[in-house]
Design an enzyme around this catalytic site. Sequence first.
Site, PDB file in Angstrom:
ATOM      1  N   LEU A  14     -60.141  -0.184   6.616  1.00  0.00           N
ATOM      2  CA  LEU A  14     -61.082  -0.342   7.377  1.00  0.00           C
ATOM      3  C   LEU A  14     -60.956   0.555   8.775  1.00  0.00           C
ATOM      4  CD1 LEU A  14     -63.489  -2.098   8.888  1.00  0.00           C
ATOM      5  CD2 LEU A  14     -61.452  -3.712   9.257  1.00  0.00           C
ATOM      6  N   VAL A  15     -59.901   0.929   9.329  1.00  0.00           N
ATOM      7  CA  VAL A  15     -59.742   1.333  10.491  1.00  0.00           C
ATOM      8  C   VAL A  15     -59.566   2.980  10.102  1.00  0.00           C
ATOM      9  CG1 VAL A  15     -58.257   1.743  12.526  1.00  0.00           C
ATOM     10  CG2 VAL A  15     -58.510  -0.394  11.567  1.00  0.00           C
ATOM     11  N   GLY A  16     -58.799   3.271   9.189  1.00  0.00           N
ATOM     12  CA  GLY A  16     -58.735   4.672   8.584  1.00  0.00           C
ATOM     13  C   GLY A  16     -60.053   5.321   8.508  1.00  0.00           C
ATOM     14  N   TYR A 131     -45.783 -11.793   7.727  1.00  0.00           N
ATOM     15  CA  TYR A 131     -46.485 -10.572   8.345  1.00  0.00           C
ATOM     16  C   TYR A 131     -46.151 -10.609   9.753  1.00  0.00           C
ATOM     17  CZ  TYR A 131     -50.705  -8.151  10.034  1.00  0.00           C
ATOM     18  OH  TYR A 131     -51.660  -7.280  10.494  1.00  0.00           O
ATOM     19  N   HIS A 174     -60.917 -11.206   5.575  1.00  0.00           N
ATOM     20  CA  HIS A 174     -60.992 -11.858   6.656  1.00  0.00           C
ATOM     21  C   HIS A 174     -62.360 -12.536   6.923  1.00  0.00           C
ATOM     22  CE1 HIS A 174     -57.650  -8.948   8.307  1.00  0.00           C
ATOM     23  NE2 HIS A 174     -56.968 -10.113   8.267  1.00  0.00           N
TER      24      HIS A 174
HETATM   25  P1  NDP Z   1     -56.826  -2.174   5.205  1.00  0.00           P
HETATM   26  O1  NDP Z   1     -56.183  -3.428   4.397  1.00  0.00           O
HETATM   27  O2  NDP Z   1     -58.231  -2.063   5.261  1.00  0.00           O
HETATM   28  O3  NDP Z   1     -56.179  -0.883   4.686  1.00  0.00           O
HETATM   29  C1  NDP Z   1     -54.702  -0.690   4.630  1.00  0.00           C
HETATM   30  C2  NDP Z   1     -54.299   0.657   4.370  1.00  0.00           C
HETATM   31  O4  NDP Z   1     -52.798   0.540   4.198  1.00  0.00           O
HETATM   32  C3  NDP Z   1     -54.920   1.182   3.170  1.00  0.00           C
HETATM   33  O5  NDP Z   1     -55.275   2.502   3.519  1.00  0.00           O
HETATM   34  C4  NDP Z   1     -54.015   1.086   2.188  1.00  0.00           C
HETATM   35  O6  NDP Z   1     -53.822   2.308   1.285  1.00  0.00           O
HETATM   36  C5  NDP Z   1     -52.580   1.274   3.023  1.00  0.00           C
HETATM   37  N1  NDP Z   1     -51.475   0.972   2.443  1.00  0.00           N
HETATM   38  C6  NDP Z   1     -51.092  -0.238   2.292  1.00  0.00           C
HETATM   39  N2  NDP Z   1     -49.912  -0.500   1.471  1.00  0.00           N
HETATM   40  C7  NDP Z   1     -49.524   0.646   1.539  1.00  0.00           C
HETATM   41  C8  NDP Z   1     -48.143   1.531   1.085  1.00  0.00           C
HETATM   42  N3  NDP Z   1     -47.382   0.678   0.445  1.00  0.00           N
HETATM   43  N4  NDP Z   1     -47.898   2.765   1.267  1.00  0.00           N
HETATM   44  C9  NDP Z   1     -48.977   3.572   2.071  1.00  0.00           C
HETATM   45  N5  NDP Z   1     -50.028   2.891   2.238  1.00  0.00           N
HETATM   46  C10 NDP Z   1     -50.270   1.712   2.303  1.00  0.00           C
HETATM   47  O7  NDP Z   1     -56.259  -2.288   6.595  1.00  0.00           O
HETATM   48  P2  NDP Z   1     -56.940  -2.303   8.269  1.00  0.00           P
HETATM   49  O8  NDP Z   1     -57.335  -0.807   8.131  1.00  0.00           O
HETATM   50  O9  NDP Z   1     -57.814  -3.554   8.244  1.00  0.00           O
HETATM   51  O10 NDP Z   1     -55.675  -2.307   9.225  1.00  0.00           O
HETATM   52  C11 NDP Z   1     -55.220  -1.310   9.868  1.00  0.00           C
HETATM   53  C12 NDP Z   1     -54.046  -1.764  10.659  1.00  0.00           C
HETATM   54  O11 NDP Z   1     -54.553  -2.520  11.583  1.00  0.00           O
HETATM   55  C13 NDP Z   1     -53.034  -2.476  10.078  1.00  0.00           C
HETATM   56  O12 NDP Z   1     -51.697  -2.013  10.585  1.00  0.00           O
HETATM   57  C14 NDP Z   1     -53.258  -3.910  10.394  1.00  0.00           C
HETATM   58  O13 NDP Z   1     -52.194  -4.842  10.438  1.00  0.00           O
HETATM   59  C15 NDP Z   1     -54.058  -3.853  11.702  1.00  0.00           C
HETATM   60  N6  NDP Z   1     -54.894  -4.864  12.108  1.00  0.00           N
HETATM   61  C16 NDP Z   1     -55.939  -5.223  11.329  1.00  0.00           C
HETATM   62  C17 NDP Z   1     -56.899  -6.178  11.582  1.00  0.00           C
HETATM   63  C18 NDP Z   1     -58.125  -6.654  10.888  1.00  0.00           C
HETATM   64  O14 NDP Z   1     -58.771  -7.405  11.240  1.00  0.00           O
HETATM   65  N7  NDP Z   1     -58.246  -5.951   9.732  1.00  0.00           N
HETATM   66  C19 NDP Z   1     -56.443  -7.109  12.793  1.00  0.00           C
HETATM   67  C20 NDP Z   1     -55.469  -6.597  13.480  1.00  0.00           C
HETATM   68  C21 NDP Z   1     -54.756  -5.501  13.181  1.00  0.00           C
HETATM   69  P3  NDP Z   1     -54.936   1.864  -0.345  1.00  0.00           P
HETATM   70  O15 NDP Z   1     -56.116   2.019   0.173  1.00  0.00           O
HETATM   71  O16 NDP Z   1     -54.196   3.113  -1.303  1.00  0.00           O
HETATM   72  O17 NDP Z   1     -54.324   0.519  -0.733  1.00  0.00           O
END
Ligand code: NDP
Length: 310
Positions: A14-16, A131, A174
């Site tokens: 989502l953020v990326g 977590y 979520h």
């Molecule tokens: P997403 O679940 O949308 O994306 C997770 C990302 O992490 C994907 O790019 C995934 O890659 C990558 N990833 C997961 N496991 C691995 C691994 N073993 N090795 C390498 N990459 C990995 O997360 P969000 O974008 O929602 O969240 C981004 C950050 O923000 C996180 O750190 C989260 O904790 C934090 N956050 C998020 C919130 C939310 O409401 N979403 C709220 C507060 C904080 P792939 O696509 O290949 O699976």
Amino acid sequence: MKKEKILVTGGTGLVGTALKEIIPNAIFLSSKNCDLRCRYTAHRTIKELNPDKIIHLAACVGGVGANQKGNALFYYDNIMINTNVLHSAYLTGVKKVLSLLSTCIYPENAPLPLKEEDINNGEPHKTNFGYAYSKRMLYIQSRAYREQYGCNFITIVPNNLFGPNDNFNLEKGHVIPSIIHKVYRSKYFDEDLILWGDGTPLREFTYVNDLVKIIMTCLKKYNDSEVLNVGNTQEFSIKYIAEFICSIMGYDSKKIIWDYTKPNGIFRKPSDNSRFLSLGIWGKENYISFENGIREACKWFIDNYETARK
Ligand code: NDP
């Protein structure tokens, strides 16, 4: 002048994906091209790419249900990912690492609104302690590496996020993406629209496009070891959100069935972003309106229904 090389872990989430819109020339990693849980793979990748800065987003993320069933998994994946990224960043001389924590890692009984100094003062909620502790250790590791090795590692704390490219999976997603997906299914597949609890709990949300601007601002201007709450602190009830999503998607909100047998969760857990605002690097008026964010998220889901994560 040499252009700064930025590496983004979690670049497909989502953020990326939102970040890609504003820094398209950065390097974006996913778990497919580098499993950061593996020490060797993580180190080799970071060493080869040799970034100046890392925006560390990669994490095993999920809603209440997924966390509750998977505390060991959430703990293991996140502790490995974070340990490997920060240690390799230190070993390879990365100039700065910005990592994301979350307001859901605060102690269950922390005074409200949640303030940065309380982040480690008590047990997190039992549903997501795996977590929560792994994320708290990300903060601790960042501080320790700053203290011992002089690394400029910072951590910021968003609250609930939403927007395009979210995870709309009904079990793992979520609250906002789950409601959007459920309303869609009710409208197009005629399913009952059943939502947990009575809709009274209040929550804060930050639109993902605001967060990525905040990330870039902090990457440039924040260099402190202390965590920083950065989310939009306006609160909305789940009922208001559900009815608003229904109105956007053209579904009669009177058909919502509130399942009172399911828990509401905590009534409210507001956070305090006053320290962030007092730095003068971001103004309250910079957050977009919640309703406009919801409109964008619904539109994106409808337009991308076939390919959305669900
Ligand atoms: P997403 O679940 O949308 O994306 C997770 C990302 O992490 C994907 O790019 C995934 O890659 C990558 N990833 C997961 N496991 C691995 C691994 N073993 N090795 C390498 N990459 C990995 O997360 P969000 O974008 O929602 O969240 C981004 C950050 O923000 C996180 O750190 C989260 O904790 C934090 N956050 C998020 C919130 C939310 O409401 N979403 C709220 C507060 C904080 P792939 O696509 O290949 O699976």
